[in-house]
Design a protein around this motif. Sequence first.
Motif, PDB file in Angstrom:
ATOM      1  N   ARG A   1       0.932  -1.236  -0.063  1.00 34.30           N
ATOM      2  CA  ARG A   1       0.011  -0.038  -0.128  1.00 34.30           C
ATOM      3  C   ARG A   1       0.857   1.226  -0.028  1.00 34.30           C
ATOM      4  O   ARG A   1       0.711   2.153  -0.701  1.00 34.30           O
ATOM      5  CB  ARG A   1      -0.929  -0.043   1.045  1.00 34.30           C
ATOM      6  CG  ARG A   1      -1.616   1.267   1.334  1.00 34.30           C
ATOM      7  CD  ARG A   1      -2.689   1.264   2.645  1.00 34.30           C
ATOM      8  NE  ARG A   1      -3.307   0.197   2.933  1.00 34.30           N
ATOM      9  CZ  ARG A   1      -3.703  -0.510   3.936  1.00 34.30           C
ATOM     10  NH1 ARG A   1      -3.339   0.016   5.079  1.00 34.30           N
ATOM     11  NH2 ARG A   1      -4.516  -1.494   4.066  1.00 34.30           N
ATOM     12  N   TYR A   2       1.943   1.147   0.761  1.00 31.41           N
ATOM     13  CA  TYR A   2       2.791   2.488   0.999  1.00 31.41           C
ATOM     14  C   TYR A   2       4.164   2.507   0.131  1.00 31.41           C
ATOM     15  O   TYR A   2       4.859   3.268   0.341  1.00 31.41           O
ATOM     16  CB  TYR A   2       3.003   2.685   2.516  1.00 31.41           C
ATOM     17  CG  TYR A   2       1.596   2.954   3.253  1.00 31.41           C
ATOM     18  CD1 TYR A   2       1.190   4.191   3.113  1.00 31.41           C
ATOM     19  CD2 TYR A   2       1.059   2.312   4.069  1.00 31.41           C
ATOM     20  CE1 TYR A   2       0.133   4.617   4.128  1.00 31.41           C
ATOM     21  CE2 TYR A   2       0.089   2.525   4.667  1.00 31.41           C
ATOM     22  CZ  TYR A   2      -0.392   3.610   4.728  1.00 31.41           C
ATOM     23  OH  TYR A   2      -1.592   3.887   5.301  1.00 31.41           O
ATOM     24  N   ARG A   3       4.247   1.253  -0.772  1.00 34.05           N
ATOM     25  CA  ARG A   3       5.473   1.112  -1.443  1.00 34.05           C
ATOM     26  C   ARG A   3       6.801   1.614  -0.687  1.00 34.05           C
ATOM     27  O   ARG A   3       7.543   2.053  -1.132  1.00 34.05           O
ATOM     28  CB  ARG A   3       5.384   2.036  -2.648  1.00 34.05           C
ATOM     29  CG  ARG A   3       4.032   1.918  -3.438  1.00 34.05           C
ATOM     30  CD  ARG A   3       4.000   2.724  -4.716  1.00 34.05           C
ATOM     31  NE  ARG A   3       3.003   2.619  -5.447  1.00 34.05           N
ATOM     32  CZ  ARG A   3       1.692   3.131  -5.438  1.00 34.05           C
ATOM     33  NH1 ARG A   3       1.720   3.930  -4.487  1.00 34.05           N
ATOM     34  NH2 ARG A   3       0.819   2.762  -6.486  1.00 34.05           N
ATOM     35  N   VAL A   4       6.675   0.654   0.263  1.00 31.36           N
ATOM     36  CA  VAL A   4       8.109   0.954   1.110  1.00 31.36           C
ATOM     37  C   VAL A   4       9.306   0.279   0.494  1.00 31.36           C
ATOM     38  O   VAL A   4       9.155  -0.577  -0.012  1.00 31.36           O
ATOM     39  CB  VAL A   4       7.948   0.765   2.713  1.00 31.36           C
ATOM     40  CG1 VAL A   4       6.645   1.322   3.431  1.00 31.36           C
ATOM     41  CG2 VAL A   4       7.512  -0.823   2.638  1.00 31.36           C
ATOM     42  N   SER A   5      10.312   0.506   1.032  1.00 38.60           N
ATOM     43  CA  SER A   5      11.501   0.174   0.380  1.00 38.60           C
ATOM     44  C   SER A   5      11.599  -1.252   0.591  1.00 38.60           C
ATOM     45  O   SER A   5      12.624  -1.983  -0.220  1.00 38.60           O
ATOM     46  CB  SER A   5      12.880   0.885   1.039  1.00 38.60           C
ATOM     47  OG  SER A   5      12.899   0.881   2.677  1.00 38.60           O
ATOM     48  N   GLU A   6      11.504  -1.956   1.656  1.00 37.39           N
ATOM     49  CA  GLU A   6      11.547  -3.342   2.234  1.00 37.39           C
ATOM     50  C   GLU A   6      10.295  -4.084   1.399  1.00 37.39           C
ATOM     51  O   GLU A   6      10.211  -5.389   1.681  1.00 37.39           O
ATOM     52  CB  GLU A   6      11.519  -3.564   3.376  1.00 37.39           C
ATOM     53  CG  GLU A   6      12.835  -3.116   4.019  1.00 37.39           C
ATOM     54  CD  GLU A   6      14.097  -3.745   3.406  1.00 37.39           C
ATOM     55  OE1 GLU A   6      14.032  -5.017   3.396  1.00 37.39           O
ATOM     56  OE2 GLU A   6      15.173  -2.928   3.343  1.00 37.39           O
ATOM     57  N   ARG A   7       9.413  -3.499   0.583  1.00 36.34           N
ATOM     58  CA  ARG A   7       8.292  -4.326  -0.025  1.00 36.34           C
ATOM     59  C   ARG A   7       8.736  -5.502  -0.556  1.00 36.34           C
ATOM     60  O   ARG A   7       7.831  -6.613  -0.220  1.00 36.34           O
ATOM     61  CB  ARG A   7       7.688  -3.364  -0.836  1.00 36.34           C
ATOM     62  CG  ARG A   7       6.590  -3.988  -1.509  1.00 36.34           C
ATOM     63  CD  ARG A   7       6.129  -3.261  -3.143  1.00 36.34           C
ATOM     64  NE  ARG A   7       6.867  -3.250  -3.914  1.00 36.34           N
ATOM     65  CZ  ARG A   7       6.954  -2.645  -5.062  1.00 36.34           C
ATOM     66  NH1 ARG A   7       5.909  -2.097  -5.544  1.00 36.34           N
ATOM     67  NH2 ARG A   7       7.819  -2.933  -6.030  1.00 36.34           N
ATOM     68  N   ASP A   8       9.625  -5.492  -1.584  1.00 40.22           N
ATOM     69  CA  ASP A   8       9.928  -6.788  -2.276  1.00 40.22           C
ATOM     70  C   ASP A   8      10.390  -7.821  -1.536  1.00 40.22           C
ATOM     71  O   ASP A   8      10.034  -9.268  -1.613  1.00 40.22           O
ATOM     72  CB  ASP A   8      10.815  -6.479  -3.512  1.00 40.22           C
ATOM     73  CG  ASP A   8      10.079  -5.820  -4.643  1.00 40.22           C
ATOM     74  OD1 ASP A   8       8.930  -5.375  -4.638  1.00 40.22           O
ATOM     75  OD2 ASP A   8      10.839  -5.695  -5.738  1.00 40.22           O
ATOM     76  N   PRO A   9      11.299  -7.760  -0.480  1.00 46.06           N
ATOM     77  CA  PRO A   9      11.858  -8.742   0.365  1.00 46.06           C
ATOM     78  C   PRO A   9      10.894  -9.612   1.353  1.00 46.06           C
ATOM     79  O   PRO A   9      10.773 -10.672   1.541  1.00 46.06           O
ATOM     80  CB  PRO A   9      13.018  -8.100   1.195  1.00 46.06           C
ATOM     81  CG  PRO A   9      13.401  -6.898   0.280  1.00 46.06           C
ATOM     82  CD  PRO A   9      12.259  -6.403  -0.281  1.00 46.06           C
ATOM     83  N   ALA A  10       9.944  -8.213   1.747  1.00 46.58           N
ATOM     84  CA  ALA A  10       8.745  -8.979   2.344  1.00 46.58           C
ATOM     85  C   ALA A  10       7.634  -9.791   1.474  1.00 46.58           C
ATOM     86  O   ALA A  10       7.177 -10.771   1.868  1.00 46.58           O
ATOM     87  CB  ALA A  10       7.899  -7.762   2.965  1.00 46.58           C
ATOM     88  N   LEU A  11       7.433  -9.402   0.467  1.00 46.67           N
ATOM     89  CA  LEU A  11       6.919 -10.021  -0.702  1.00 46.67           C
ATOM     90  C   LEU A  11       7.147 -11.474  -0.755  1.00 46.67           C
ATOM     91  O   LEU A  11       6.630 -12.516  -0.666  1.00 46.67           O
ATOM     92  CB  LEU A  11       6.437  -9.527  -1.963  1.00 46.67           C
ATOM     93  CG  LEU A  11       5.671  -8.160  -1.837  1.00 46.67           C
ATOM     94  CD1 LEU A  11       5.655  -7.285  -3.129  1.00 46.67           C
ATOM     95  CD2 LEU A  11       4.233  -8.831  -1.606  1.00 46.67           C
ATOM     96  N   LEU A  12       8.805 -11.605  -1.346  1.00 48.74           N
ATOM     97  CA  LEU A  12       9.523 -12.719  -1.436  1.00 48.74           C
ATOM     98  C   LEU A  12       9.207 -13.746  -0.118  1.00 48.74           C
ATOM     99  O   LEU A  12       8.923 -15.000  -0.369  1.00 48.74           O
ATOM    100  CB  LEU A  12      10.701 -12.663  -1.592  1.00 48.74           C
ATOM    101  CG  LEU A  12      11.044 -12.066  -3.076  1.00 48.74           C
ATOM    102  CD1 LEU A  12      12.442 -11.676  -3.078  1.00 48.74           C
ATOM    103  CD2 LEU A  12      10.609 -12.935  -4.075  1.00 48.74           C
ATOM    104  N   CYS A  13       9.051 -13.270   1.047  1.00 44.06           N
ATOM    105  CA  CYS A  13       9.085 -14.212   2.214  1.00 44.06           C
ATOM    106  C   CYS A  13       7.665 -14.658   2.056  1.00 44.06           C
ATOM    107  O   CYS A  13       7.505 -15.868   2.206  1.00 44.06           O
ATOM    108  CB  CYS A  13       9.242 -13.090   3.637  1.00 44.06           C
ATOM    109  SG  CYS A  13       8.913 -14.105   5.180  1.00 44.06           S
ATOM    110  N   ALA A  14       6.530 -13.830   2.166  1.00 45.10           N
ATOM    111  CA  ALA A  14       5.274 -14.213   2.102  1.00 45.10           C
ATOM    112  C   ALA A  14       4.678 -15.385   0.894  1.00 45.10           C
ATOM    113  O   ALA A  14       4.209 -16.374   1.019  1.00 45.10           O
ATOM    114  CB  ALA A  14       4.298 -12.893   2.094  1.00 45.10           C
ATOM    115  N   LEU A  15       5.459 -15.130  -0.144  1.00 44.33           N
ATOM    116  CA  LEU A  15       5.281 -15.985  -1.370  1.00 44.33           C
ATOM    117  C   LEU A  15       6.066 -17.388  -1.174  1.00 44.33           C
ATOM    118  O   LEU A  15       5.949 -18.189  -2.015  1.00 44.33           O
ATOM    119  CB  LEU A  15       5.683 -15.122  -2.737  1.00 44.33           C
ATOM    120  CG  LEU A  15       4.876 -13.926  -3.081  1.00 44.33           C
ATOM    121  CD1 LEU A  15       5.368 -13.325  -4.320  1.00 44.33           C
ATOM    122  CD2 LEU A  15       3.431 -14.471  -3.241  1.00 44.33           C
ATOM    123  N   SER A  16       6.850 -17.311  -0.294  1.00 41.42           N
ATOM    124  CA  SER A  16       7.794 -18.547  -0.019  1.00 41.42           C
ATOM    125  C   SER A  16       6.984 -19.446   0.914  1.00 41.42           C
ATOM    126  O   SER A  16       7.589 -20.565   1.203  1.00 41.42           O
ATOM    127  CB  SER A  16       9.096 -18.327   0.325  1.00 41.42           C
ATOM    128  OG  SER A  16       9.000 -17.859   1.566  1.00 41.42           O
TER     129      SER A  16
END
Length: 265
Positions: free
Chosen positions: A197-212
């Motif tokens: 939602r807020y496009r924060v800098s750690e967005r992609d690493p957090a997404l990769l964690c959730a998607l794993s």
Amino acid sequence: ADAVAVATIGEVQTGRIELADVSSLLGNVPEGAQLKRSPSKPLEVSAGDRLLLLLRGARSPYLSVDAPREIVVLTDPEDEARWSDAIRALDASRERPEVWAEIYAGWLDSDSGALRTLALASLSDAGAPYQPLPESLFAARAAAAWDPARSLEVRRTSARLAALHAAGASVLANQASRCDPDMDPEVLLYSVISAVRYRVSERDPALLCALSQSDPEIVTATLRTVGRAGDTLGEAVTARITELSTRDDDTSVRNAAERALAPLR
């Protein structure tokens, strides 16, 4: 409210509710006072229930300020003490709204689920006189959400509040990016949703964690969040979603991944 009291429900009649063992917190509610009971929207209480009552009126019979769904049923003496202290603290700062936010923030760490819920609702109220809240509050609740020393209920409530602001979302996403194997899935999801939602800098690493994650519900919820946002993603995240769309064993995950990819093409 003209008065606040803790009381035990006595006889419940068609239009009246008798109160016993009354302990007045604000005002002076006498022993044996009565509470009006609306036939159309009756308070769902039973004899013997111990309640926190916000009352309107100069004398008995009183009206309840709270709607039926808002009535607080006290479970034990400790719960009664917590709510009594909370009411007195609010009354002491009645004319200082800037203090209310501090009081509510303290309730977020309470053992009382009802107090935590009320604190979250109050701090989420954009029209409250103490708004805007400081960024430090959201960042602190985000840290609390990932603190293993706190109870799970406190952590989840903290995550819900932190996810309402970019400052909280940044801390949540930074913690999620570490992908601790013992993390709570609900806290992870709030972290990911707010990161997107807020496009924060750690967005992609957090997404990769959730998607794993091995839980398909977590993965599917994350994919839906990505799909609704339609933002450009990093190569690693896009590659992971593409992999899920073709190789995952769960049909719902594959379908959600395909839908998430559609706005990115």
